[in-house]
Motif scaffolding. Structure first.
Motif, short mmCIF file in Angstrom:
data_model
loop_
_atom_site.label_atom_id
_atom_site.label_comp_id
_atom_site.label_asym_id
_atom_site.label_seq_id
_atom_site.Cartn_x
_atom_site.Cartn_y
_atom_site.Cartn_z
N ALA A 293 0.75 -1.20 0.04
CA ALA A 293 0.03 0.08 0.35
C ALA A 293 0.88 1.28 -0.03
O ALA A 293 0.56 2.46 -0.58
CB ALA A 293 -0.91 0.07 1.15
N THR A 294 1.94 1.25 0.73
CA THR A 294 2.70 2.36 0.78
C THR A 294 3.41 2.76 -0.57
O THR A 294 3.53 3.90 -1.03
CB THR A 294 3.95 2.26 1.80
OG1 THR A 294 3.46 1.86 3.05
CG2 THR A 294 4.88 3.21 1.89
N LEU A 320 12.62 1.21 -0.05
CA LEU A 320 13.20 1.25 1.28
C LEU A 320 12.09 2.05 2.50
O LEU A 320 12.07 1.65 3.50
CB LEU A 320 14.30 2.24 1.40
CG LEU A 320 15.09 2.65 2.62
CD1 LEU A 320 15.83 1.24 3.43
CD2 LEU A 320 16.01 3.54 2.67
N THR A 321 11.36 2.96 1.84
CA THR A 321 10.18 3.66 2.56
C THR A 321 9.46 2.82 2.93
O THR A 321 8.89 2.91 4.01
CB THR A 321 9.94 4.83 1.77
OG1 THR A 321 10.98 5.86 1.50
CG2 THR A 321 8.76 5.63 2.65
N ALA A 322 8.89 1.87 1.81
CA ALA A 322 7.74 1.17 2.16
C ALA A 322 8.33 -0.02 3.16
O ALA A 322 7.25 -0.60 3.98
CB ALA A 322 7.52 0.27 0.79
N VAL A 323 9.38 -0.73 3.13
CA VAL A 323 9.85 -1.62 4.12
C VAL A 323 9.99 -1.21 5.40
O VAL A 323 9.28 -1.70 6.07
CB VAL A 323 10.97 -2.25 3.65
CG1 VAL A 323 11.48 -3.43 4.77
CG2 VAL A 323 10.92 -3.06 2.29
N ILE A 343 6.93 8.98 5.19
CA ILE A 343 6.87 9.53 3.86
C ILE A 343 7.12 10.79 3.44
O ILE A 343 7.73 11.02 2.54
CB ILE A 343 5.53 8.87 3.28
CG1 ILE A 343 5.38 7.33 3.14
CG2 ILE A 343 5.40 9.52 1.72
CD1 ILE A 343 3.72 6.91 2.90
N MET A 344 6.45 11.56 4.14
CA MET A 344 6.57 13.12 3.92
C MET A 344 8.00 13.86 4.12
O MET A 344 8.60 14.40 3.41
CB MET A 344 5.74 13.80 4.66
CG MET A 344 4.19 13.69 4.21
SD MET A 344 3.13 14.79 5.37
CE MET A 344 3.56 16.20 5.41
N LEU A 354 -0.34 15.21 3.84
CA LEU A 354 -0.68 14.25 4.90
C LEU A 354 -2.16 13.88 4.81
O LEU A 354 -2.32 12.48 5.08
CB LEU A 354 -0.08 14.93 6.13
CG LEU A 354 -0.59 14.25 7.45
CD1 LEU A 354 0.22 13.06 7.75
CD2 LEU A 354 -0.45 15.09 8.45
N PRO A 355 -3.13 14.61 4.81
CA PRO A 355 -4.39 13.95 5.05
C PRO A 355 -4.56 12.94 3.81
O PRO A 355 -5.36 12.14 4.01
CB PRO A 355 -5.30 15.25 4.73
CG PRO A 355 -4.45 16.20 5.24
CD PRO A 355 -3.05 16.23 4.86
#
Length: 395
Positions: A293-294, A320-323, A343-344, A354-355
């Motif tokens: 999903a990320t 990398l961010t997703a993991v 993520i941001m 963000l929202p």
């Protein structure tokens, strides 16, 4: 209630556009409050997670192997999601929502500077800024490990951190009770601002995510079970996961699935010493659905910000961010919001994103939980390969 809030917000935004003067400030205030709570919540959650890790040798041996398997599953899931996302990139890249007017966003990502900024800060005070999430995670882990090493000398500090974490859990609990109102106001004002086209963007990315979930649930997990056992056990596996699957869909909670997952492991002949250790840990750390999903959320949001994601550096950063988001943020209450801040932070995205990320997390929640929860069972089958069953083993 969150879904109901989104539906109400959509209807209000379409039928009553003049209400934006009321809905916008309410939605923005809600997300500002949520934003403020995330950093300390993550810090103390990571500390308490490390402090509460079991220390018995046999359990630690199982959990260490389980963690490696969870990591590999999350890595594979993120790569599969990326491939599927790229295959459907024409649906993602046609996004009409644009955030580039709200803040200057990095158009390209330099690999070396991104790694430096991602894992370190120059000053201690910078640790607790929302755009320094990974340095904060590293610092929290080192802090908790040092407390463990000192033992009784740091007992008061340990108690203090646990109590502070409980306070933030309670605070985030209060804030999340207001989430349906905050989400309704945000989505209503967003529709007034951006038009109903934003709904088609969410619908397209949801369809892509469902394709990913079906592939993981049906194909990948079946291949894992078949490779670790045989065709007879594969049939038994499909019978055994019915209850865990229905529980995951009904509750959207990996924690609620722990008892039925253990029961499914029993039916498959998995040792209780493994299932009792892995199922609770998996409910926190194993997030194949969340990592996928990320990846898809990032592809959509980067497209909204006009950032090119079709290059090696950005792709590596997305994976990398997703993991990290899946494995680490799973231990934090309100993990969807924490993941959004991460993520941001990594991609230097505007606060207005963000929202949107949290809304996507809500939409993805049910199918993601299904993948997160049921995936613990194939992982347990793999770990059991490292612990052959003995004749005198009661389990």
């Amino acid at each position: 209630m969150l879904v109901l809030g989104i539906i109400v917000g959509v209807i209000a935004g379409i039928l009553f556009p003049n209400t934006k003067a009321i809905t916008y400030p309410i939605g923005q205030i809600y997300f500002n409050i949520l934003f403020v709570l995330i950093t300390p919540l993550v810090f103390f959650s990571i500390i308490t997670s490390v402090l509460s890790t079991p220390k018995r040798e046999s359990t630690t041996n199982i959990l260490s192997k389980a963690f490696i398997i969870f990591f590999l599953f999350s890595l594979v899931s993120s790569i599969i999601a990326l491939v599927i996302g790229i295959c459907f990139s024409n649906l993602i890249s046609n996004s009409v929502t644009n955030y580039t007017n709200t803040k200057t966003v990095s158009k390209s990502i330099n690999f070396s500077s991104k790694i430096i900024d991602m894992v370190s800060v120059e000053n201690f005070s910078d640790l607790f800024k929302s755009n320094s999430m990974i340095p904060l995670l590293i610092f929290a882990f080192l802090f908790a490990t040092s407390i463990n090493k000192l033992g009784k000398k740091a007992e008061k500090i340990q108690i203090f951190c646990i109590q502070i974490a409980e306070i933030f859990y309670q605070m985030i609990g209060y804030v999340m009770k207001l989430a349906p109102i905050g989400f309704a106001c945000y989505i209503s004002s967003s529709i007034v601002k951006m038009g109903t086209a934003v709904l088609s963007e969410f619908f397209c990315i949801l369809i892509i995510f469902l394709v990913f979930c079906i592939f993981i649930y049906v194909v990948l997990y079946s291949l894992i079970v078949l490779s670790t056992t045989n065709i007879v056990n594969l049939k038994l596996y499909w019978k055994s996961i019915l209850s865990p699957s229905l529980t995951a869909i009904a509750t959207a909670s990996s924690t609620a699935c722990i008892p039925v997952n253990i029961e499914a492991c029993d039916k498959l002949g998995i040792k209780r010493t493994i299932s009792l250790s892995m199922m609770p840990l998996g409910a926190i750390l194993h997030k194949d659905g969340a990592t996928g999903a990320t990846v898809l959320k990032l592809l959509l949001v980067l497209s909204m910000c006009n950032i090119d994601f079709m290059n090696i550096t950005t792709i590596f950063t997305i994976i990398l961010t997703a993991v990290i988001s899946g494995i680490i943020m799973g231990s934090v209450p309100g993990g969807g919001a924490s993941s959004a801040v991460l993520i941001m932070s990594i991609f230097n995205l505007p606060n207005e994103v963000l929202p949107t990320i949290i809304l996507l997390s809500t939409i993805f929640d049910m199918p993601a939980t299904l993948i997160n929860s049921v995936g613990n069972i194939p992982c347990a089958l793999i770990v059991q390969k490292f612990f052959p069953k003995e004749n005198n083993d009661p389990f």
